[in-house]
Design a protein around this motif. Structure first.
Motif, short mmCIF file in Angstrom:
data_model
loop_
_atom_site.label_atom_id
_atom_site.label_comp_id
_atom_site.label_asym_id
_atom_site.label_seq_id
_atom_site.Cartn_x
_atom_site.Cartn_y
_atom_site.Cartn_z
N UNK A 209 7.19 3.19 4.78
CA UNK A 209 7.94 2.41 6.13
C UNK A 209 8.71 1.41 5.36
N UNK B 31 -3.80 1.21 -18.34
CA UNK B 31 -4.12 2.42 -18.69
C UNK B 31 -2.89 3.09 -20.28
N UNK B 32 -1.72 3.41 -20.04
CA UNK B 32 -1.32 3.70 -21.12
C UNK B 32 -0.51 2.18 -21.84
N UNK C 270 -4.63 0.93 6.27
CA UNK C 270 -4.26 0.00 5.60
C UNK C 270 -5.41 -1.04 5.77
N UNK C 271 -5.42 -1.16 7.33
CA UNK C 271 -6.78 -2.20 7.18
C UNK C 271 -8.04 -1.74 6.23
N UNK D 118 7.27 -6.95 9.75
CA UNK D 118 7.03 -6.93 11.23
C UNK D 118 5.96 -5.84 11.15
N UNK E 68 0.86 -0.79 -0.38
CA UNK E 68 0.48 -0.40 0.25
C UNK E 68 1.10 1.23 0.24
N UNK F 81 1.43 3.67 -9.16
CA UNK F 81 0.12 2.84 -8.94
C UNK F 81 -1.27 4.23 -9.10
N UNK F 82 -1.32 4.93 -8.83
CA UNK F 82 -2.91 5.97 -8.47
C UNK F 82 -2.65 6.73 -10.32
N UNK F 83 -1.62 7.53 -10.85
CA UNK F 83 -1.71 7.42 -11.75
C UNK F 83 -1.89 6.53 -13.41
N UNK G 1 -1.23 4.87 9.70
CA UNK G 1 -0.94 3.10 8.81
C UNK G 1 -1.61 2.20 8.37
N UNK G 2 -1.52 2.03 9.95
CA UNK G 2 -2.05 0.22 10.63
C UNK G 2 -4.00 0.22 10.61
N UNK H 46 4.05 -14.07 17.06
CA UNK H 46 3.80 -12.74 17.07
C UNK H 46 5.24 -11.42 16.85
N UNK I 63 1.82 -2.49 7.13
CA UNK I 63 0.75 -2.62 7.55
C UNK I 63 -0.01 -2.98 6.82
N UNK I 64 -0.01 -4.03 5.28
CA UNK I 64 -0.47 -4.61 4.59
C UNK I 64 -0.55 -6.10 4.22
N UNK J 189 0.50 -7.64 16.80
CA UNK J 189 -0.58 -6.71 15.68
C UNK J 189 -1.88 -7.15 15.58
N UNK K 263 2.96 2.13 2.24
CA UNK K 263 2.57 3.51 3.37
C UNK K 263 4.29 4.51 3.78
#
Lengths: 191, 420
Positions: A55, B26-27, B346-347, A163, A51, A137-139, B342-343, B188, A166-167, B321, A53
């Motif tokens: 990190x 797209x392109x 993203x979720x 660790x 995503x 990725x967006x455009x 962000x977490x 964990x 987030x995705x 987490x 982010x």
């Protein structure tokens, strides 16, 4: 005689305990051996889960990060107005530093033919911040994406980026297929 | 036959149409006229598998050499140079990863999570030092462990710690090991790797607080010799128990102890047992009663430990987490609007329903509940046994290394005047 007797008894207990410890070790080893693999595993990013982010740039044990942007040229549209190269609010369509999205100017733009440009990543400058990935990725087509470069990656026991991802985009992959380059790697994870 | 061709034709058609679908962009990529050659993405290969096996061979050779030098050759100098080699190879060349200390977590994870495949190298790095220790004492600590070597080389003026302090601090490695196994088994975190104070020095790169911790340990280690090994190392707990029952072990004197006391201050780790005082061992009548009381108290300790662990499991499980995120989203629904988290973002963008996340978190938390009972009970047992060991007097006639605590570094051998 009395002393000897005592000594042999102590030896007996000691060797008995040693044997049982050895058996315990064997049992632990045997149980673990059920899941043992001779294949080498390395950490890699799934570009479709990523995503962007940011990190990756800050969480890696290496500075700069082992996660870097790579370019899947097969997917690139060679656009003049590149969402990964230029800031969305750029003053003008030029290669001046203030218009570039990349904070380290790691993307080099080369003219090929009207109106197409080639974008090459300078790996030494890339810090893995994923700003260009987000833009592309967006455009655009999403041809720019992050991958863990194995020349730099130490293959830590637990990846410190994974660790904090987030995705959950980072996982272990077989070393024989150590890169998920978009194009040959598709969304379902099939190669 | 005809059918077969038909099916394969349909299959090929489907394949092409599918390929066409994924190629839609797209392109679309332009067709270049002037002989443009497209570069390929740079993808350097990872370290070859054969080199991983080399690591195992190096470990095996180093362990064999260390054991031979500690027991047969009786050479402190040899062990010193061997530890320098290990520091350079496993530490600075291999960047401290792969290491036996951390392999405990991989083994724990593979035992509790069938989905995790442990590599044969890691398993051997876990097992080999333990088997060697079971036969030759902790020669791994003396010669093969880069963390130990680093601290051993920086001992300048070791001070002797009082026994009560050593015993009390000696409980910490058990706690560390228990937590490491609990966190690894629940998938964990690998806390041993994350809080390894020296790995940052091997890599010459670490987070700021870990750099401070590493330097603090090294500075402290100049006076409190091998502080990490003695009062933190979780692998040391297992090694210590293997070493207590080892078949052979390093001895201070090559032949027979003449009780000259020359070696008594030679050990920087206070690992030499002195001969027992006759007067002390005679007052055993009171000792028997105390022994009985402490022995009876052990089940109580186990229960108290387990109970305390189970009470703390909600708090401990927040390290996971998934549990943390689920709890955050349930207790503070307003974080959904926090664009900086962000977490959470993203979720939310993943489209996974909250119920699924909560269900996953509940499963993990239940594992933590069971695990905390076991871990707490084990810690209770450790405390009970430590107290019990206070009232047990073993009669010793000579100056001997304590088999559990001795690192087989061989310093004491040079102090012994007896020659073969």
């Amino acid at each position: 005689m009395e002393n000897n007797h005592k000594k042999s008894r102590r030896d007996f207990i000691r060797s008995g305990t040693r044997l049982s410890l050895l058996i315990t070790l064997g049992a632990v080893g045997g149980l673990a051996a059920k899941h043992v693999t001779a294949e080498k595993y390395v950490w890699q990013i799934d570009p479709f889960k990523c995503t962007q982010c940011g990190r990756c740039a800050t969480s890696c044990v290496m500075t700069p990060s082992a996660a870097k942007c790579i370019h899947a040229y097969d997917l690139c549209g060679y656009c003049d107005l590149c969402g990964g190269y230029l800031k969305p609010d750029a003053n003008q369509l030029s290669t001046a530093a203030e218009n570039q999205l990349c904070p380290t100017a790691a993307i080099q733009r080369k003219y090929i033919e009207e109106p197409y440009f080639e974008y090459v990543i300078n790996e030494d400058l890339c810090i893995g911040c994923a700003k260009c990935v987000k833009g592309c990725t967006s455009f655009g087509n999403g041809s720019l994406h992050l991958q863990i470069i194995h020349r730099i990656c130490l293959n830590c026991n637990e990846c410190s980026i994974a660790r904090l991802c987030p995705s959950q985009a980072i996982s272990r992959v077989k070393a024989s297929k150590s890169y998920n380059v978009k194009g040959s790697f598709t969304k379902d994870g099939k190669v | 036959m005809k059918n077969c061709i038909k099916i394969s034709l349909i299959f090929i058609f489907l394949l092409f149409s599918l390929a066409g679908m994924t190629q839609q962009q797209r392109f679309p990529k332009p067709e270049f006229g002037n002989g443009y050659s497209q570069p390929t993405p740079i993808t350097p290969e990872p370290r070859a598998l054969a080199l991983e096996y080399t690591d195992v061979v190096v470990l095996l050779v180093v362990l064999s050499l260390a054991s031979w030098m500690a027991i047969r050759k009786r050479s402190r100098r040899g062990l010193l140079w061997l530890s320098v080699f290990s520091l350079i190879y496993f530490g600075f060349y291999r960047n401290g990863c792969i290491c036996s200390v951390g392999s405990v977590q991989n083994v724990a994870l593979t035992l509790f999570d069938p989905g995790y495949a442990i590599s044969i190298t890691t398993l051997l790095f876990f097992l080999l030092p333990l088997v060697f220790t079971l036969y030759f004492g902790r020669t791994f600590c003396a010669g093969a462990c880069p963390l130990g070597a680093m601290q051993d080389l920086l001992i300048i003026k070791p001070i002797s710690l009082p026994e009560w302090l050593r015993k009390t601090l000696g409980i910490i490695p058990y706690l560390y090991l228990t937590l490491a196994v609990l966190f690894a088994a629940t998938g964990t975190d690998f806390i041993i790797c994350r809080y390894d104070p020296f790995v940052g020095i091997f890599r010459m790169d670490a987070e700021f607080h870990m750099v401070i911790l590493g330097i603090a340990f090294l500075l402290m280690g100049m006076f409190v010799a091998r502080a990490y090994c003695r009062f933190l190392c979780p692998y040391g707990v297992i090694l210590s128990w293997m070493s207590r029952f080892s078949k052979w072990h390093l001895s201070i004197t090559p032949v027979a102890c003449i009780q000259c006391k020359l070696c008594s201050d030679s050990c920087p780790f206070d690992a030499i047992d002195y001969p027992t005082d006759e007067k002390q061992s005679k007052s055993t009548k009171w000792g028997v009663n105390r022994f009985l009381v402490y022995a009876i108290l052990i089940p109580l300790w186990i229960f108290i430990g387990g109970f305390a662990g189970s009470r703390a499991h909600t708090w401990i499980s927040k390290a996971n987490p998934t549990v943390y995120l689920a709890e955050l989203l349930v207790s503070n629904p307003e974080v959904r609007n926090d664009q900086k988290n962000l977490d959470v973002q993203a979720f939310l963008s993943s489209g996974k329903p909250l119920e699924t996340l909560v269900k996953e978190a509940t499963v993990i938390r239940r594992k933590f509940y069971t695990g905390s009972w076991i871990a707490g009970g084990f810690m209770g047992l450790v405390i009970g046994m430590t107290l019990l060991s206070q009232v047990v007097y073993r009669k010793k006639a000579d100056y001997q290394p304590h088999k559990g605590n001795c690192y087989s570094c061989g310093r004491c051998m040079n102090f012994c005047p007896v020659k073969k």
